[in-house]
Design an enzyme around this catalytic site. Structure first.
Site, PDB file in Angstrom:
ATOM      1  N   SER A  14       1.306  -7.575  -0.897  1.00  0.00           N
ATOM      2  CA  SER A  14       2.061  -8.588  -0.140  1.00  0.00           C
ATOM      3  C   SER A  14       1.225  -9.776   0.295  1.00  0.00           C
ATOM      4  CB  SER A  14       2.761  -7.959   1.065  1.00  0.00           C
ATOM      5  OG  SER A  14       1.862  -7.755   2.125  1.00  0.00           O
ATOM      6  N   THR A  37       0.828  -1.209   0.000  1.00  0.00           N
ATOM      7  CA  THR A  37       0.000   0.000   0.000  1.00  0.00           C
ATOM      8  C   THR A  37       0.859   1.254   0.000  1.00  0.00           C
ATOM      9  OG1 THR A  37      -1.806  -1.156   1.050  1.00  0.00           O
ATOM     10  CG2 THR A  37      -1.775   1.204   1.352  1.00  0.00           C
ATOM     11  N   THR A  45       1.808  -4.322   4.212  1.00  0.00           N
ATOM     12  CA  THR A  45       1.697  -4.619   5.640  1.00  0.00           C
ATOM     13  C   THR A  45       1.059  -5.991   5.917  1.00  0.00           C
ATOM     14  OG1 THR A  45      -0.416  -3.450   5.773  1.00  0.00           O
ATOM     15  CG2 THR A  45       1.568  -2.184   6.304  1.00  0.00           C
ATOM     16  N   ASP A  46       0.359  -6.564   4.925  1.00  0.00           N
ATOM     17  CA  ASP A  46      -0.342  -7.834   5.185  1.00  0.00           C
ATOM     18  C   ASP A  46       0.598  -8.931   5.678  1.00  0.00           C
ATOM     19  OD1 ASP A  46      -2.675  -6.666   4.369  1.00  0.00           O
ATOM     20  OD2 ASP A  46      -2.967  -7.887   2.583  1.00  0.00           O
TER      21      ASP A  46
HETATM   22  N1  ASP Z   1      -2.707  -5.565   0.872  1.00  0.00           N
HETATM   23  C1  ASP Z   1      -1.645  -4.605   1.111  1.00  0.00           C
HETATM   24  C2  ASP Z   1      -0.328  -5.347   1.056  1.00  0.00           C
HETATM   25  O1  ASP Z   1      -0.025  -6.059   1.968  1.00  0.00           O
HETATM   26  C3  ASP Z   1      -1.873  -3.956   2.429  1.00  0.00           C
HETATM   27  C4  ASP Z   1      -0.835  -2.937   2.858  1.00  0.00           C
HETATM   28  O2  ASP Z   1       0.256  -2.831   2.334  1.00  0.00           O
HETATM   29  O3  ASP Z   1      -1.142  -2.214   3.833  1.00  0.00           O
HETATM   30  O4  ASP Z   1       0.389  -5.227   0.092  1.00  0.00           O
END
Ligand code: ASP
Length: 318
Positions: free
Chosen positions: A56, A13, A87-88
């Site tokens: 991710s 993200t 963050t995932d």
């Molecule tokens: N779905 C995103 C990822 O993990 C969420 C994020 O980065 O906050 O790439």
């Protein structure tokens, strides 16, 4: 002379772009060079490396090991590394790097809960802080930073999708970044095992099984085993409790056929050997099911014996 920092981008993200209706967004769109071009940071010479640009949730072993190789290669002539990541699964990649990269130099992972063009986007601030940590003389080894806090990979986790404060740690933050100053409140002194694995083949097939009410996973377990699964981490309810249907199916295997590690599905938990529901199972200590799975996969992939696996997990329960 200013420090040289490698900035390895994998997507997430932090590199996401929101649609004009501000309702939806796609992760992993912006190249790291675009983020860098608007970042007011001149305390180091930054070398951007665009390794991938994915959401991710799609992280896999091929990219994991490509990341490990990229970090190792960059560490040869860089003073520190920053990795941008979704963050995932950031906590999983951070723990894997901690077990595979042997360095005293800082390797700092960061991401964002809001896409790059959202109101109140947190990505640039997190990236700025990560670069400050990577330049700090007091930062060592693999670290995670989010929302001004510094975390240890062994115990941090994504706690919420709401707001910018998306990470938490079972044992609290290691420190904070304030106006570019890096402050450590404590250091992680626990010695971790180290693996020299360098390819996805060294990562054995280990799956996570969740225990919950009216559980029917016993049947799935048989299918997994036939598919080459060598280990299972149970994300047990409460204190690592396992539904009897799942327990029956797991107990049908000898430890040398299927290694079973028991963790808890709770965000904050500790599973000690005395709490296990079967004597041949292994307690995850304070490791989350996700970290326990990475550790078990590397142990099985490196040919560790059952006794060695038990001893290694004990390190996380002392
Ligand atoms: N779905 C995103 C990822 O993990 C969420 C994020 O980065 O906050 O790439």
């Amino acid at each position: 002379m200013s420090k040289k920092i490698g900035l390895i981008a994998t997507g997430g993200t932090i590199a996401g772009v929101q649609a004009p209706d501000m309702q939806s967004y796609t992760a992993g769109i912006m190249p790291i060079s675009s983020l860098l071009s608007v970042l007011p940071f001149d305390a180091a010479h930054i070398v951007p490396i665009q390794l991938a640009n994915i959401d991710s949730c799609d992280m896999d072993a091929d990219l994991w090991f490509a990341l490990v190789r990229a970090v190792d290669a960059a560490l040869v002539d860089m003073d520190g590394i920053v990795i941008t990541h979704g963050t995932d699964t950031l906590e999983e990649s951070a723990f894997l790097l901690q077990l595979l990269v042997r360095t005293h130099k800082p390797v700092v992972l960061t991401g964002a809960n809001r896409p790059s063009n959202a109101l109140g986007a947190d990505g640039l601030r997190n990236l700025y802080n990560a670069l400050c940590i990577a330049c700090s003389e007091r930062a060592h080894g693999v670290l995670v930073t989010m929302n001004d806090a510094i975390f240890a990979p062994t115990d941090c986790y994504k706690a919420t999708t709401l707001g910018a404060d998306c990470f938490a740690a079972r044992n609290g933050a290691l420190g904070y970044v304030q106006q570019g100053d890096v402050h450590f409140l404590r250091i992680e002194s626990r010695k971790l095992p180290h693996f020299s694995a360098c390819s996805p083949e060294s990562f054995a097939r280990v799956e996570i099984l969740l225990s919950y009410a009216h559980n029917g996973l016993g049947a799935i377990l048989h299918a997994l085993k036939e598919d080459g699964v060598r280990g299972v981490v149970i994300a047990g309810s409460g204190a690592g409790n396992v539904h009897s249907a799942l327990k029956r199916a797991l107990c049908a295997y000898q430890p040398d056929e299927l290694t079973v590690v028991c963790a808890s599905r709770l965000a904050r938990s500790f599973i000690a050997p005395a709490m296990l529901q079967a004597p041949q199972w292994i307690a995850a200590g304070y490791l989350s099911p996700f970290s326990a799975r990475i550790l078990l996969a590397l142990l099985l992939g490196s040919g560790a014996t059952h006794d060695a696996i038990v001893r290694t997990f004990r390190q996380f329960g002392d």
